[in-house]
Motif scaffolding. Structure first.
Motif, short mmCIF file in Angstrom:
data_model
loop_
_atom_site.label_atom_id
_atom_site.label_comp_id
_atom_site.label_asym_id
_atom_site.label_seq_id
_atom_site.Cartn_x
_atom_site.Cartn_y
_atom_site.Cartn_z
N PHE A 1 0.86 -1.19 0.00
CA PHE A 1 0.00 0.00 0.00
C PHE A 1 0.89 1.24 0.00
CE2 PHE A 1 -2.75 3.17 2.14
CZ PHE A 1 -3.83 3.13 1.27
N PRO A 2 0.73 2.17 -0.93
CA PRO A 2 1.73 3.22 -1.12
C PRO A 2 1.60 4.43 -0.21
CG PRO A 2 0.05 3.38 -2.82
CD PRO A 2 -0.28 2.15 -2.01
N ALA A 3 0.46 4.60 0.45
CA ALA A 3 0.28 5.79 1.28
C ALA A 3 0.88 5.56 2.67
CB ALA A 3 -1.21 6.11 1.41
N GLY B 1 -10.25 5.78 -2.67
CA GLY B 1 -8.84 5.64 -3.04
C GLY B 1 -8.58 4.40 -3.87
N LYS B 2 -9.36 4.22 -4.95
CA LYS B 2 -9.23 3.02 -5.77
C LYS B 2 -7.84 2.85 -6.33
CE LYS B 2 -12.69 3.54 -8.62
NZ LYS B 2 -13.28 4.77 -8.07
N SER B 3 -7.19 3.96 -6.72
CA SER B 3 -5.85 3.85 -7.31
C SER B 3 -4.85 3.32 -6.29
CB SER B 3 -5.40 5.21 -7.84
OG SER B 3 -6.23 5.65 -8.89
N LEU B 4 -5.00 3.71 -5.02
CA LEU B 4 -4.11 3.21 -3.99
C LEU B 4 -4.37 1.73 -3.70
CD1 LEU B 4 -4.17 6.22 -1.48
CD2 LEU B 4 -2.61 5.80 -3.40
N LEU C 1 -5.67 7.62 -16.15
CA LEU C 1 -4.24 7.39 -16.33
C LEU C 1 -3.46 8.68 -16.10
CD1 LEU C 1 -2.58 4.85 -17.11
CD2 LEU C 1 -2.41 5.82 -19.40
N ASP C 2 -4.01 9.80 -16.52
CA ASP C 2 -3.36 11.09 -16.26
C ASP C 2 -3.25 11.34 -14.76
OD1 ASP C 2 -3.18 11.54 -18.97
OD2 ASP C 2 -4.99 12.78 -19.07
N ASP C 3 -4.31 10.99 -14.03
CA ASP C 3 -4.28 11.17 -12.57
C ASP C 3 -3.20 10.31 -11.93
OD1 ASP C 3 -6.36 12.95 -12.75
OD2 ASP C 3 -7.91 11.51 -12.20
N VAL C 4 -3.05 9.09 -12.42
CA VAL C 4 -2.01 8.19 -11.91
C VAL C 4 -0.64 8.80 -12.17
CG1 VAL C 4 -0.89 5.95 -12.28
CG2 VAL C 4 -3.38 6.09 -12.07
N ALA C 5 -0.47 9.36 -13.37
CA ALA C 5 0.83 9.95 -13.72
C ALA C 5 1.19 11.12 -12.82
CB ALA C 5 0.81 10.40 -15.18
N GLU C 6 0.18 11.81 -12.29
CA GLU C 6 0.43 13.00 -11.47
C GLU C 6 0.46 12.70 -9.98
OE1 GLU C 6 -2.67 15.60 -12.66
OE2 GLU C 6 -1.94 15.81 -14.73
N ASP D 1 1.95 11.49 -6.66
CA ASP D 1 3.29 11.25 -6.11
C ASP D 1 3.40 9.91 -5.40
OD1 ASP D 1 4.11 13.71 -7.01
OD2 ASP D 1 3.72 14.75 -5.12
N LEU D 2 2.29 9.31 -5.05
CA LEU D 2 2.32 8.00 -4.37
C LEU D 2 2.39 6.84 -5.36
CD1 LEU D 2 -0.40 8.61 -1.62
CD2 LEU D 2 2.08 8.67 -1.34
N LEU D 3 2.29 7.14 -6.65
CA LEU D 3 2.23 6.07 -7.65
C LEU D 3 3.35 6.19 -8.68
CD1 LEU D 3 -1.64 6.15 -8.23
CD2 LEU D 3 -0.36 4.58 -6.78
N THR D 4 4.47 6.72 -8.26
CA THR D 4 5.56 6.97 -9.21
C THR D 4 6.20 5.68 -9.72
OG1 THR D 4 7.07 7.22 -7.33
CG2 THR D 4 6.10 9.24 -8.26
N ASP D 5 5.99 4.55 -9.04
CA ASP D 5 6.60 3.32 -9.51
C ASP D 5 5.74 2.61 -10.56
OD1 ASP D 5 4.65 2.70 -7.67
OD2 ASP D 5 5.71 0.97 -6.86
N LEU D 6 4.60 3.18 -10.91
CA LEU D 6 3.83 2.68 -12.05
C LEU D 6 4.37 3.35 -13.31
CD1 LEU D 6 1.89 2.01 -9.62
CD2 LEU D 6 0.03 2.28 -11.25
N LYS D 7 4.96 2.58 -14.19
CA LYS D 7 5.52 3.16 -15.41
C LYS D 7 4.44 3.19 -16.49
CE LYS D 7 8.18 4.97 -18.37
NZ LYS D 7 8.49 6.41 -18.26
N ILE D 8 4.13 4.39 -16.95
CA ILE D 8 3.04 4.57 -17.91
C ILE D 8 3.58 4.50 -19.33
CG2 ILE D 8 1.35 6.23 -18.77
CD1 ILE D 8 0.96 7.15 -15.91
N ILE D 9 2.86 3.78 -20.17
CA ILE D 9 3.16 3.72 -21.59
C ILE D 9 1.87 4.05 -22.35
CG2 ILE D 9 2.81 1.20 -21.52
CD1 ILE D 9 4.98 3.18 -24.05
N ARG D 10 2.01 4.88 -23.37
CA ARG D 10 0.87 5.28 -24.18
C ARG D 10 1.12 4.89 -25.64
NH1 ARG D 10 -1.91 9.27 -20.88
NH2 ARG D 10 -0.54 10.04 -19.21
N GLY D 11 0.14 5.07 -26.48
CA GLY D 11 0.30 4.74 -27.89
C GLY D 11 1.26 5.67 -28.61
#
Length: 609
Positions: A10-12, A46-49, A82-87, A89-99
């Protein structure tokens, strides 16, 4: 997967609300041997967390055999999520890839060229000297090796079978309530001048049934192959030719999938075909419940799955739609932590908004909206108009009342720019929106009130909808409308100390609540049970106009109608008590410049990989 790691993942730094209890329930559901766990978590939980904690339970390379799947995917159908995840600070270890088209080439003279149209995509055998620094290929390489790769559902589905993004141990799908509908939309084949590059060279027959559609699809795929091969034989292509080649390849894949699936006697997919204008005109081939498609693009991509949403209203129905056996799927319910008094529903229904009744009902809704605007001086609001036709008519009526100086509209081309401009304003602008019931975060003073103008029923002229209703699937129809209403209600209340009022203007919304009662989450049923008619001011357009901003206007705080619900049931029905003001010309608020940012509701089905 090791569910016992869910707390350390849990990242928080601390838990809020019911997060710890939710993690315990999710851990236990996976520990009991379930391969799929549905997590029904309302707005603010806090679904993303929670998603990050679940993904962190995936098998690690150090604990795996060479043939074992490791790591996790996080995916969502919504670009804004996905934009919210990218912004975050608690989810920085999720590496985002787009088209590819979301990245620009870095070669000299090509910096305005998206990667999918760069020289490497246009010239045969092109050896890029800076490929190791290419933003797309760099992100792709990092994401493919990171423990958690994050992407849109469109990109995730498109990479099925990829050697880069192979099967992983855990797949987390956020905002998963529309998974079946997204799959149906992605697998739909549109044949028209815009989507078929060689349309002008085709002789399009009248399609009178599925057998004829399959035969035509087979022939068309062969014609597309010949044209694609001609393009591939060229040493270099213009950007437009590269786009044609790529679209032909996509189209060939779509047509081949349709033909193969239709001829597969074991496939559960039902196909419907539309060609309303006959020979020579556009054809749409649509799948219903594409279980086989989801098997290939989703269920074969992982060992364990967590599907999160606030609005998976009926577990058994959802599972059947996406090709899962309900008995093999666990459901975890997360309690709502927002005080029900902070998210009131108000009945200002004026009549039905069906097509036959709309002309009579809309003037009454416009008058009610003026009274709501009077009650919410100094506060911004959003009106969910459902369609551009309703938006335009409502704007015209409000213009006749002289309150259009508080309005902001958008069209299909500038919706993103207008939304961002409206969010950036202070004061009391009212945004007349279309199709923004989901994926919109209007926390705090961004919006303190909203109006739902029309029950969001699915279009019965859509052949898939008509097919289901002919089969008597009315519970599905009302459940789909309820799901959108619940999503809309969550736009203006985003945290336990936030507050916002939702006004219901279409009497058919009350029918939705009645017909879908058994599928209503308890926390939303509480809102419905507490619904009242608000004590609104008498109709006085002059006091709603911005031109009298100094009269009764407040800089913030809770409005009387949102904070102290009234039981005066008659007040919402008599919006026409006063004389109308003289009409004035309606002005549209327009922001300067454009915006390349995708709409919060825009999908990326056209993203190349």
């Amino acid at each position: 997967m090791n569910p016992e790691r869910i707390f350390e993942a849990f990242p928080a730094p601390s838990y809020r609300g019911t997060q710890r209890a939710a993690l315990e329930d999710i851990r236990d559901a996976f520990a009991d041997g379930n391969d799929v766990v549905l997590v029904r978590a309302p707005t603010g939980s806090g679904k993303s967390l929670l998603a990050r904690a679940i993904a962190g339970c995936a098998r690690r390379p150090d604990d795996a055999a060479p043939s074992d799947a490791t790591g996790a995917y996080y995916t969502t159908p919504q670009v804004s999520q996905l934009d919210d995840v990218a912004e975050d600070d608690l989810l920085t270890d999720l590496k985002i890839i787009r088209g590819k088209r979301n990245y620009s080439c870095i070669l000299p003279d090509e910096t305005d060229t998206p990667v999918d149209r760069a020289p490497c995509a246009r010239e045969t055998g092109y050896d890029c000297s800076v490929k190791h620094r290419c933003p797309y290929f760099s992100d792709r390489a990092i994401a493919s090796n990171r423990d958690i790769a994050a992407m849109t559902l469109a990109y995730f589905m498109r990479t099925a079978g990829s050697e880069v993004f192979r099967k992983r141990d855990v797949v987390v799908v956020d905002e998963a309530h529309g998974l079946a509908e997204w799959a149906e939309m992605y697998a739909t084949i549109d044949l028209n001048p815009r989507t078929v590059p060689i349309w002008e060279d085709l002789k399009v027959p009248e399609i009178t049934g599925l057998d004829r559609a399959v035969a035509y699809a087979d022939r068309l795929a062969n014609v597309c192959r010949r044209r694609k091969d001609e393009l591939l034989a060229q040493q270099a292509l213009e950007p437009s030719e590269a786009a044609e080649r790529d679209r032909l390849q996509e189209l060939i894949g779509e047509l081949d999938w349709f033909v193969e699936d239709y001829r597969d006697a074991e496939s559960a997919t039902t196909w419907v075909v539309d060609q309303p204008d006959g020979a020579g005109t556009a054809i749409t081939i649509k799948p219903m419940n594409p279980e086989r498609y989801l098997t290939h693009t989703v269920w074969e991509r992982g060992n364990k799955f967590a599907l999160l949403s606030a609005t998976m209203l009926n577990k058994d129905a959802f599972c059947r739609q996406v090709g899962l056996a309900p008995d093999d799927v666990a459901l975890v319910d997360v309690d709502h932590t927002f005080p029900v008094e902070n998210r009131p529903l108000y009945d200002v229904t004026q009549g039905k908004m069906t097509y036959d009744h709309r002309d009579d009902t809309l003037p009454d809704i416009a008058r009610a909206l003026v009274r709501i605007m009077q009650a919410h001086r100094g506060e911004k609001g959003i009106v969910h108009a459902h369609s551009y036709a309703i938006q335009e008519r409502l704007a015209d009526l409000l213009g006749e009342f002289g309150v259009d100086d508080r309005l902001r509209l958008h069209d299909k081309d500038d919706r993103d720019a207008q939304l961002e401009a409206w969010k950036a304003t202070d004061g009391e602008e009212v945004f007349l929106s279309v199709k923004m019931e989901e994926a919109l975060d209007l926390k705090g003073d961004l919006a303190r009130w909203q109006v739902i103008c029309k029950a969001p029923f699915l279009n019965t002229s859509d052949s898939r909808v008509a097919h289901r209703l002919e089969a008597g699937q009315w519970a599905w129809y009302y459940r789909a409308a309820l799901r959108t209403v619940i999503q809309a209600c969550g736009r203006v209340v985003r945290s336990p100390d936030d507050y916002g009022a939702t006004y219901l203007a279409d009497s058919s919304l009350l029918q939705v609540f009645d017909r879908a009662e058994s599928d209503t989450p308890p926390w939303f049923a509480d809102q419905i049970d507490r619904m009242t008619a608000p004590d609104l001011p008498a109709f006085d357009p002059a006091s709603a106009s911005r031109s009298v901003a100094g009269s009764g206007r407040r800089s913030g705080g809770r409005s009387s109608s949102a904070g102290t619900p009234s039981r005066d049931a008659g007040s919402s029905r008599n919006a026409g008590a006063a004389d109308e003001s003289e009409s004035g010309g309606r002005s549209r608020s327009r922001s300067a410049g454009g915006s390349d940012r995708k709409s919060p509701m825009a999908d990326v089905w056209d993203d190349s990989v």
